[in-house]
Design an enzyme around this catalytic site. Structure first.
Site, mmCIF file in Angstrom:
data_model
loop_
_atom_site.group_PDB
_atom_site.id
_atom_site.type_symbol
_atom_site.label_atom_id
_atom_site.label_comp_id
_atom_site.label_asym_id
_atom_site.label_seq_id
_atom_site.Cartn_x
_atom_site.Cartn_y
_atom_site.Cartn_z
ATOM 1 N N GLY A 192 33.145 -7.074 19.507
ATOM 2 C CA GLY A 192 31.859 -7.479 18.915
ATOM 3 C C GLY A 192 31.361 -6.403 17.973
ATOM 4 O O GLY A 192 32.098 -5.513 17.650
ATOM 5 N N SER A 193 30.141 -6.404 17.508
ATOM 6 C CA SER A 193 29.245 -7.503 17.676
ATOM 7 C C SER A 193 28.204 -7.561 16.541
ATOM 8 O O SER A 193 27.823 -8.643 16.160
ATOM 9 C CB SER A 193 28.561 -7.446 19.025
ATOM 10 O OG SER A 193 27.775 -6.288 19.093
ATOM 11 N N ARG A 194 27.759 -6.415 15.935
ATOM 12 C CA ARG A 194 26.853 -6.507 14.798
ATOM 13 C C ARG A 194 26.894 -5.219 13.978
ATOM 14 O O ARG A 194 27.040 -4.120 14.515
ATOM 15 C CB ARG A 194 25.421 -6.736 15.281
ATOM 16 C CG ARG A 194 24.464 -7.061 14.143
ATOM 17 C CD ARG A 194 23.127 -7.468 14.683
ATOM 18 N NE ARG A 194 22.053 -6.630 14.141
ATOM 19 C CZ ARG A 194 20.869 -6.499 14.707
ATOM 20 N NH1 ARG A 194 20.609 -7.120 15.827
ATOM 21 N NH2 ARG A 194 19.955 -5.749 14.153
#
Length: 224
Positions: A192-194
Site C-alpha cells: 500500500g497505500s498513499r
C-alpha cells in the site's frame, strides 16, 4: 538507484514466507482431509491466487519510460488521485501548499519514483499508526516518510510516503544530499497505500480527482 529487475528485492522475504505458509497449510489440509474433493481444488486455486497477488505486489515496471517535459512534476506512484487541495504543510514548509494525494490499491505497482530532477534536501521517518490511507488524518498520524527535493532553480516539492491499514513497511533509503533523478526509484510501500505531493501554490495542476496515475509517466503538475 536504477531499477533493473522485474521483482523488487524487498519482495524476496515476503514471497518466501508466503510460499512456506501456503505449503504448510496445504500439507495440514491434506493430512486432515486426505480424500481429494472439489473443495480441495477450490482451496488450491485460492492459495495459488494469494501467491500470485503477493508476487504482483513487488513487480517493477522496468519497461516504462520516464516522461520528459520541461518543469513537469511526475507522479511518484501508480494509483488514483484522491485529493487536490490547498493545505498548511507544517513539517517543513510551514505555509500553504497544494497537496495532491495518490491512493495506491493492492493491485497497483508499489515502487515509488522521484517526480523531478534535483537534490534531496530533507528526509525524515515518522513512526505512527496504520489507519485507512484515505482518511485525512493518516497523512500525519500514520507511519510515514517525508522527502523534500530541490531543483537547480531553487524550487522545492515534498513527497510523503504514508503507510495504510495493510501496509506495514515503508522502504526508503535516502539522505540529504542524494541526487534525485526523475523516474528513478525513490522507495516503495509494501502492500500500500498513499503518497502525498506538496507543490507551490502557483503550480499548474494537470490531474483531476479520481484520475488514474502511472508512476513516472503521468504529469501531475507544471511548475512556474
Amino acid at each position: 538507484m536504477r531499477i533493473n529487475k522485474r521483482l523488487h528485492e524487498e519482495g524476496t522475504k515476503a514471497i518466501l514466507i508466503t510460499v512456506a505458509v501456503i505449503t504448510a497449510i496445504v500439507v495440514l489440509v491434506n493430512w486432515i482431509w486426505p480424500i481429494q474433493t472439489i473443495w480441495h481444488g477450490l482451496f488450491y486455486a485460492f492459495e495459488f491466487l494469494v501467491l500470485i497477488i503477493t508476487i504482483r505486489f513487488f513487480r517493477v515496471p522496468i519497461w516504462r519510460k520516464t516522461t520528459v517535459a520541461e518543469n513537469a512534476v511526475l507522479s511518484p506512484a501508480d494509483g488514483i488521485v484522491a485529493a487536490n487541495e490547498v493545505v498548511i504543510e507544517d513539517e517543513y514548509f510551514h505555509d500553504k501548499r497544494r497537496q495532491i494525494s495518490i491512493f495506491m490499491s493492492i493491485y497497483d505497482v508499489h515502487v515509488n519514483f522521484f517526480p523531478f530532477n534535483g537534490k534531496v534536501t530533507y528526509y525524515k521517518y515518522h513512526s505512527g499508526k496504520f489507519l485507512l490511507a484515505f482518511k485525512p488524518k493518516s497523512s500525519t498520524d500514520n507511519e510515514h516518510n517525508t522527502i523534500v527535493m530541490k531543483d537547480d532553480k531553487g524550487r522545492e516539492i515534498l513527497v510523503r510516503q504514508i503507510a495504510g491499514f495493510v501496509a506495514r513497511r515503508i522502504v526508503c533509503d535516502l539522505e540529504p544530499g542524494d541526487k534525485a533523478i526523475a523516474g528513478e526509484e525513490l522507495g516503495m510501500i509494501r502492500f500500500g497505500s498513499r503518497v502525498d505531493v506538496f507543490l507551490p501554490l502557483d503550480a499548474e495542476v494537470k490531474v483531476k480527482i479520481n484520475q488514474m496515475t502511472t508512476g513516472k509517466e503521468t504529469v501531475l503538475a507544471v511548475l512556474n
